[in-house]
Every structure is written in structure tokens, then in C-alpha cells.
Scaffold this motif. Sequence first.
Motif, PDB file in Angstrom:
ATOM      1  N   HIS A  30       0.847  -1.204   0.000  1.00  0.00           N
ATOM      2  CA  HIS A  30       0.000   0.000   0.000  1.00  0.00           C
ATOM      3  C   HIS A  30       0.878   1.247   0.000  1.00  0.00           C
ATOM      4  CE1 HIS A  30      -3.227   2.745   1.046  1.00  0.00           C
ATOM      5  NE2 HIS A  30      -2.460   3.219   2.007  1.00  0.00           N
ATOM      6  N   ARG A  31       0.412   2.268  -0.672  1.00  0.00           N
ATOM      7  CA  ARG A  31       1.139   3.547  -0.736  1.00  0.00           C
ATOM      8  C   ARG A  31       0.357   4.626   0.006  1.00  0.00           C
ATOM      9  NH1 ARG A  31       5.571   3.684  -4.668  1.00  0.00           N
ATOM     10  NH2 ARG A  31       5.648   1.570  -5.460  1.00  0.00           N
ATOM     11  N   THR A  32       1.099   5.552   0.586  1.00  0.00           N
ATOM     12  CA  THR A  32       0.481   6.720   1.227  1.00  0.00           C
ATOM     13  C   THR A  32       0.005   7.673   0.131  1.00  0.00           C
ATOM     14  OG1 THR A  32       2.517   8.015   1.314  1.00  0.00           O
ATOM     15  CG2 THR A  32       2.067   6.539   3.185  1.00  0.00           C
ATOM     16  N   ALA A  33      -0.687   8.732   0.521  1.00  0.00           N
ATOM     17  CA  ALA A  33      -1.144   9.740  -0.441  1.00  0.00           C
ATOM     18  C   ALA A  33       0.042  10.374  -1.162  1.00  0.00           C
ATOM     19  CB  ALA A  33      -1.961  10.814   0.277  1.00  0.00           C
ATOM     20  N   ALA A  34       1.200  10.388  -0.500  1.00  0.00           N
ATOM     21  CA  ALA A  34       2.408  10.956  -1.099  1.00  0.00           C
ATOM     22  C   ALA A  34       3.131   9.943  -1.993  1.00  0.00           C
ATOM     23  CB  ALA A  34       3.354  11.438  -0.004  1.00  0.00           C
ATOM     24  N   ARG A  37       5.751   3.872   0.159  1.00  0.00           N
ATOM     25  CA  ARG A  37       5.311   2.553   0.609  1.00  0.00           C
ATOM     26  C   ARG A  37       5.019   2.595   2.109  1.00  0.00           C
ATOM     27  NH1 ARG A  37       8.768   1.741  -3.528  1.00  0.00           N
ATOM     28  NH2 ARG A  37       8.240   0.125  -5.028  1.00  0.00           N
ATOM     29  N   ASP A  38       3.914   1.959   2.491  1.00  0.00           N
ATOM     30  CA  ASP A  38       3.499   1.898   3.889  1.00  0.00           C
ATOM     31  C   ASP A  38       3.251   0.429   4.225  1.00  0.00           C
ATOM     32  OD1 ASP A  38       2.638   2.566   6.444  1.00  0.00           O
ATOM     33  OD2 ASP A  38       0.612   3.081   5.780  1.00  0.00           O
ATOM     34  N   TYR A  39       4.270  -0.226   4.755  1.00  0.00           N
ATOM     35  CA  TYR A  39       4.201  -1.655   5.035  1.00  0.00           C
ATOM     36  C   TYR A  39       3.318  -1.942   6.245  1.00  0.00           C
ATOM     37  CZ  TYR A  39       8.019  -2.542   1.761  1.00  0.00           C
ATOM     38  OH  TYR A  39       8.785  -2.649   0.632  1.00  0.00           O
ATOM     39  N   THR A  40       2.383  -2.859   6.055  1.00  0.00           N
ATOM     40  CA  THR A  40       1.507  -3.296   7.146  1.00  0.00           C
ATOM     41  C   THR A  40       2.129  -4.533   7.799  1.00  0.00           C
ATOM     42  OG1 THR A  40       0.289  -4.804   5.709  1.00  0.00           O
ATOM     43  CG2 THR A  40      -0.540  -2.522   5.874  1.00  0.00           C
ATOM     44  N   GLU A  41       1.484  -5.021   8.870  1.00  0.00           N
ATOM     45  CA  GLU A  41       1.940  -6.263   9.503  1.00  0.00           C
ATOM     46  C   GLU A  41       1.899  -7.413   8.498  1.00  0.00           C
ATOM     47  OE1 GLU A  41       0.620  -7.924  13.319  1.00  0.00           O
ATOM     48  OE2 GLU A  41       0.351  -5.845  13.946  1.00  0.00           O
ATOM     49  N   GLU A  42       0.859  -7.443   7.690  1.00  0.00           N
ATOM     50  CA  GLU A  42       0.727  -8.502   6.686  1.00  0.00           C
ATOM     51  C   GLU A  42       1.868  -8.427   5.665  1.00  0.00           C
ATOM     52  OE1 GLU A  42      -2.354 -10.290   3.348  1.00  0.00           O
ATOM     53  OE2 GLU A  42      -3.068  -8.754   4.737  1.00  0.00           O
ATOM     54  N   ASP A  43       2.202  -7.223   5.228  1.00  0.00           N
ATOM     55  CA  ASP A  43       3.329  -7.056   4.294  1.00  0.00           C
ATOM     56  C   ASP A  43       4.624  -7.570   4.927  1.00  0.00           C
ATOM     57  OD1 ASP A  43       1.713  -5.769   2.339  1.00  0.00           O
ATOM     58  OD2 ASP A  43       1.992  -3.844   3.347  1.00  0.00           O
ATOM     59  N   CYS A  44       4.809  -7.232   6.193  1.00  0.00           N
ATOM     60  CA  CYS A  44       6.020  -7.683   6.890  1.00  0.00           C
ATOM     61  C   CYS A  44       6.041  -9.208   7.026  1.00  0.00           C
ATOM     62  CB  CYS A  44       6.126  -7.018   8.256  1.00  0.00           C
ATOM     63  SG  CYS A  44       6.512  -5.251   8.154  1.00  0.00           S
ATOM     64  N   SER A  45       4.875  -9.807   7.189  1.00  0.00           N
ATOM     65  CA  SER A  45       4.805 -11.272   7.247  1.00  0.00           C
ATOM     66  C   SER A  45       5.275 -11.882   5.932  1.00  0.00           C
ATOM     67  CB  SER A  45       3.376 -11.733   7.546  1.00  0.00           C
ATOM     68  OG  SER A  45       3.003 -11.346   8.838  1.00  0.00           O
ATOM     69  N   TRP A  46       4.936 -11.257   4.816  1.00  0.00           N
ATOM     70  CA  TRP A  46       5.403 -11.729   3.516  1.00  0.00           C
ATOM     71  C   TRP A  46       6.919 -11.626   3.415  1.00  0.00           C
ATOM     72  CZ3 TRP A  46       3.173 -14.613  -0.007  1.00  0.00           C
ATOM     73  CH2 TRP A  46       1.775 -14.685  -0.042  1.00  0.00           C
ATOM     74  N   VAL A  47       7.468 -10.516   3.901  1.00  0.00           N
ATOM     75  CA  VAL A  47       8.918 -10.334   3.869  1.00  0.00           C
ATOM     76  C   VAL A  47       9.586 -11.429   4.713  1.00  0.00           C
ATOM     77  CG1 VAL A  47      10.832  -8.797   4.484  1.00  0.00           C
ATOM     78  CG2 VAL A  47       8.764  -7.857   3.424  1.00  0.00           C
ATOM     79  N   GLU A  48       9.025 -11.710   5.887  1.00  0.00           N
ATOM     80  CA  GLU A  48       9.562 -12.781   6.736  1.00  0.00           C
ATOM     81  C   GLU A  48       9.512 -14.120   6.022  1.00  0.00           C
ATOM     82  OE1 GLU A  48       8.432 -13.113  10.911  1.00  0.00           O
ATOM     83  OE2 GLU A  48       7.651 -11.066  10.766  1.00  0.00           O
ATOM     84  N   LEU A  49       8.406 -14.406   5.344  1.00  0.00           N
ATOM     85  CA  LEU A  49       8.263 -15.664   4.620  1.00  0.00           C
ATOM     86  C   LEU A  49       9.328 -15.792   3.528  1.00  0.00           C
ATOM     87  CD1 LEU A  49       6.739 -18.294   3.963  1.00  0.00           C
ATOM     88  CD2 LEU A  49       5.282 -16.927   2.452  1.00  0.00           C
ATOM     89  N   VAL A  50       9.538 -14.728   2.788  1.00  0.00           N
ATOM     90  CA  VAL A  50      10.542 -14.752   1.719  1.00  0.00           C
ATOM     91  C   VAL A  50      11.926 -15.004   2.298  1.00  0.00           C
ATOM     92  CG1 VAL A  50      11.692 -13.361  -0.047  1.00  0.00           C
ATOM     93  CG2 VAL A  50       9.209 -13.323   0.143  1.00  0.00           C
TER      94      VAL A  50
END
Length: 83
Positions: A30-34, A37-50
Motif C-alpha cells: 500500500h502507498r500513502t497519499a504521497a 510505501r506503507d508496510y503493514t503487519e501482513e506485508d512484513c509477514s510476507w517479507v519474513e516468509l521470503v
Amino acid sequence: MTISEVSKKYNLTQDTLRYYERIGVIPQVHRTAAGLRDYTEEDCSWVELVKCMRRASHRCHSRICKTDSGRKRYHSCQETASS
């Protein structure tokens, strides 16, 4: 969480995180209005999985060795885990 924070937390470069997103290894972040990138907990979970999958893959690939005849021998992941 910003890309800088995620980069530090997971010891990955910001370019690596962008690359993973670009090739679809992690879902689009997800991106901010500007437009940042604005990483959520779910996004971070994907990074951990990778990161976990990369470690597992490295353990398997690092166990490739040559036999006396010069042919490659591939050890299974199970053999690698018990080494």
C-alpha cells in the motif's frame, strides 16, 4: 512502517524490497497519499516468509557437492537439516 524501517528490521536493502514487490514475490505494498510505501503487519509477514524460504533454499543448494567421479550429488533438504 516505511521501507527504511522494514529494510533495517529484516536486514534487506530497500532495492531488494522494491525488487521483491516488482517481480511479485511479495504482494504490492500500500502507498500513502504521497506515494510512499506503507508496510503493514501482513506485508512484513510476507517479507519474513521470503527470508525464510531463501534460507531454506540456500541450505538445500549449499549441500550440492561432487562425487569422486566428478558428478554432482544433491543432498535432500532433510539431509541438510540434520547436518
